[in-house]
Design an enzyme around this catalytic site. Structure first.
Site, PDB file in Angstrom:
ATOM      1  N   ARG A  77      56.569  36.088  15.172  1.00  7.60           N
ATOM      2  CA  ARG A  77      55.337  36.812  14.325  1.00  7.60           C
ATOM      3  C   ARG A  77      55.163  35.733  12.459  1.00  7.60           C
ATOM      4  O   ARG A  77      54.850  34.889  12.585  1.00  7.60           O
ATOM      5  CB  ARG A  77      54.978  37.505  14.311  1.00  7.60           C
ATOM      6  CG  ARG A  77      53.833  38.228  15.578  1.00  7.60           C
ATOM      7  CD  ARG A  77      53.413  39.178  15.565  1.00  7.60           C
ATOM      8  NE  ARG A  77      52.870  39.686  16.702  1.00  7.60           N
ATOM      9  CZ  ARG A  77      52.114  40.878  17.376  1.00  7.60           C
ATOM     10  NH1 ARG A  77      52.069  41.610  16.760  1.00  7.60           N
ATOM     11  NH2 ARG A  77      51.594  41.029  18.854  1.00  7.60           N
ATOM     12  N   LYS A  82      46.850  46.232  38.017  1.00 10.11           N
ATOM     13  CA  LYS A  82      45.750  47.387  38.707  1.00 10.11           C
ATOM     14  C   LYS A  82      44.324  45.656  38.467  1.00 10.11           C
ATOM     15  O   LYS A  82      44.169  45.363  37.160  1.00 10.11           O
ATOM     16  CB  LYS A  82      44.761  48.476  37.586  1.00 10.11           C
ATOM     17  CG  LYS A  82      45.665  49.073  38.163  1.00 10.11           C
ATOM     18  CD  LYS A  82      45.878  50.786  37.178  1.00 10.11           C
ATOM     19  CE  LYS A  82      46.064  52.029  37.412  1.00 10.11           C
ATOM     20  NZ  LYS A  82      45.997  52.862  36.775  1.00 10.11           N
ATOM     21  N   GLY A 127      50.374  40.202  27.253  1.00  9.22           N
ATOM     22  CA  GLY A 127      52.265  41.088  26.752  1.00  9.22           C
ATOM     23  C   GLY A 127      53.000  40.754  28.239  1.00  9.22           C
ATOM     24  O   GLY A 127      53.930  39.817  28.281  1.00  9.22           O
ATOM     25  N   GLY A 131      45.057  41.161  23.327  1.00 13.05           N
ATOM     26  CA  GLY A 131      44.083  42.996  23.739  1.00 13.05           C
ATOM     27  C   GLY A 131      43.138  40.779  23.453  1.00 13.05           C
ATOM     28  O   GLY A 131      42.251  40.413  23.738  1.00 13.05           O
TER      29      GLY A 131
HETATM   30  P1  AMP Z   1      49.881  44.455  33.953  1.00 12.96           P
HETATM   31  O1  AMP Z   1      50.139  44.806  32.582  1.00 12.96           O
HETATM   32  O2  AMP Z   1      48.204  44.476  34.392  1.00 12.96           O
HETATM   33  O3  AMP Z   1      49.779  42.919  33.658  1.00 12.96           O
HETATM   34  O4  AMP Z   1      50.427  44.476  35.177  1.00 12.96           O
HETATM   35  C1  AMP Z   1      51.530  44.670  34.734  1.00 12.96           C
HETATM   36  C2  AMP Z   1      52.337  45.187  35.514  1.00 12.96           C
HETATM   37  O5  AMP Z   1      52.342  45.112  37.206  1.00 12.96           O
HETATM   38  C3  AMP Z   1      54.124  44.819  35.523  1.00 12.96           C
HETATM   39  O6  AMP Z   1      54.743  45.810  35.220  1.00 12.96           O
HETATM   40  C4  AMP Z   1      54.338  44.838  37.239  1.00 12.96           C
HETATM   41  O7  AMP Z   1      55.607  45.749  37.286  1.00 12.96           O
HETATM   42  C5  AMP Z   1      53.046  45.825  37.611  1.00 12.96           C
HETATM   43  N1  AMP Z   1      52.542  45.221  39.540  1.00 12.96           N
HETATM   44  C6  AMP Z   1      52.930  44.078  40.063  1.00 12.96           C
HETATM   45  N2  AMP Z   1      52.697  43.548  40.933  1.00 12.96           N
HETATM   46  C7  AMP Z   1      53.259  45.001  41.455  1.00 12.96           C
HETATM   47  C8  AMP Z   1      53.320  45.419  42.964  1.00 12.96           C
HETATM   48  N3  AMP Z   1      52.982  44.777  44.170  1.00 12.96           N
HETATM   49  N4  AMP Z   1      53.074  47.235  42.893  1.00 12.96           N
HETATM   50  C9  AMP Z   1      53.481  47.944  42.039  1.00 12.96           C
HETATM   51  N5  AMP Z   1      53.635  47.349  39.794  1.00 12.96           N
HETATM   52  C10 AMP Z   1      53.011  45.832  40.225  1.00 12.96           C
END
Ligand code: AMP
Length: 396
Positions: free
Chosen positions: A36, A197, A354, A377
């Site tokens: 940064r 999620k 991130g 964000g």
């Molecule tokens: P996010 O912060 O929503 O972008 O999610 C990223 C996280 O999702 C990472 O830590 C990944 O390990 C997890 N992730 C991605 N695919 C899967 C999956 N099929 N099962 C469990 N965790 C997952």
């Protein structure tokens, strides 16, 4: 572009208040990642070259309106001076006589760094009085902190309305890249959205399906979409209560002419750990005691085809549990495919958030992307179609 850049501003003999993001990680009292800090150099150099005096305003950590000595920007002075190759004069407050004296003390070519803006409760409240006190210190305002632009704070929004304002070089690069990806993009546009999620990315998905031609859904969130279609996903991470939302997003996509791509094959395992026994199966064949941890090779081939037919790609979130081998394979292969097409000149690729930056770096793909946003964000809010107050304020 409705916002001004440094090229539009007369800076000769002026004190230029520059909002930057130097909220850097520290370890043992030292800056452990200079990214940064290094990124503000082009803006500082251009202002100095135009005869302006650079006064940096920034927040550091979350002191919540109180003076917290451990969160003093004094700790980054040496790192900043080293990176800029300039003398840095520190002012122990971001307003008032202390700040004015530091600005006075700085000679030609020196850079002034003022203390953590968040030591004042008015910063996060966007208090007009605090913004007015900051404005008194200079004649021009430059915002180079895209990563803080989703917050309407005194130093990001209020101040921009009180002085002639422009985007710094880093902000300018971010805004141009984002405009090229979702504002007036070359079509077809493909968005890749992965991650854990659906619930954290509903607004993002709902906005994207109205803007892009293809939406690739990966990671844990793809499982939720599969469940919504009646596919059994065993012990996979899936938000069953979000099935109806997933169906609504599909419906919205259909109406908007956006094609949704879900995995056609998946890598499954019984344990969530590095080197776990895994197998590749068709998307409808996840055993009841197994979980889906990555997309399979057939899915990757399909995605490569979608990328090859696209002119613009925007990416947030991994396609699998990328931190754990071998479940990084799909993210890596797809990222390298996007990087190759970008290098060959047939694709504009923009990625951010991130985990996404970490995943693309780990894949060795980041350097060949057109633009990687480290803004977290702010990048996500922009992908959600929200107006960023810090950017709006630059529009005058
Ligand atoms: P996010 O912060 O929503 O972008 O999610 C990223 C996280 O999702 C990472 O830590 C990944 O390990 C997890 N992730 C991605 N695919 C899967 C999956 N099929 N099962 C469990 N965790 C997952």
């Amino acid at each position: 572009m409705a916002w001004k850049t440094l090229d539009d501003m007369d800076l000769k003999g002026k004190v230029v208040l520059v909002r930057v993001d130097i909220n850097v990680p520290m370890e043992g009292g030292r800056v452990s990642d200079m990214t940064r800090i290094d990124k503000i150099k082009p803006t500082v150099e251009d202002i100095v070259a135009k005869g302006g005096k650079v006064v940096l305003l920034a927040h550091f950590d979350r002191p919540k309106g109180k003076v917290v000595p451990e969160m003093s920007l004094g700790h980054v002075v040496d790192a900043l001076a080293g990176s800029l190759g300039r003398k840095v004069v520190f002012g122990a407050d971001c307003v008032g006589d202390v700040a004015a004296a530091a600005i006075e003390r700085a000679g030609a070519g020196d850079v002034v760094l003022l203390e953590n803006t968040r030591f004042h409760p008015g910063e996060e409240k966007n208090d007009p009085e605090l913004a007015a006190q900051m404005a008194k210190l200079g004649q021009v305002y430059v915002n180079d902190a895209f990563s803080a632009a989703h917050r309407a704070h005194a130093s990001t929004e209020g101040l921009a309305r009180l002085l002639p304002a422009a985007a710094g070089r880093l902000m300018e690069a971010e805004l141009r890249a984002l405009e090229a990806a979702l504002g007036t993009p070359k079509r077809p546009v493909v968005a890749v959205v992965g991650g854990a999620k659906v619930s954290t990315k509903i607004e993002l998905l709902a906005n994207l399906v109205t803007k892009v031609d293809h939406l690739v859904i990966g990671g844990g969130m793809a499982n939720t979409f599969l469940v919504a279609e009646g596919v059994e996903v065993g012990k996979s991470l899936a938000e069953r209560e979000m099935a109806e939302t997933a169906r609504e997003i599909r419906h919205r996509a259909q109406k908007a002419g956006c094609k949704i791509h879900l995995p056609v094959d998946v890598v499954v395992a019984r344990e969530f750990k590095a080197g776990a026994d895994s197998q590749t199966v068709g998307v409808r064949d996840c055993p009841p005691d197994a979980m889906i941890l990555d997309a399979g090779p057939q899915t990757v081939t399909e995605l490569e085809g979608v990328f090859a037919g696209a002119k613009t790609l925007i990416w947030n979130g991994p396609l699998g549990a990328f931190e754990i081998e071998p479940f990084n394979a799909a993210t890596k292969a797809a990222a390298l495919a996007a990087a190759r097409l970008t290098k060959a000149g047939s694709l504009i690729s923009v990625a951010g958030g991130g985990d996404t930056v970490a995943a693309l770096n780990a894949a060795g793909a980041a350097a060949d992307f057109t633009f990687i946003s480290t803004a977290g964000g702010a990048f996500l809010e922009w992908m959600e179609g929200k107006e960023l107050p810090g950017v709006q304020a630059l529009m005058g």
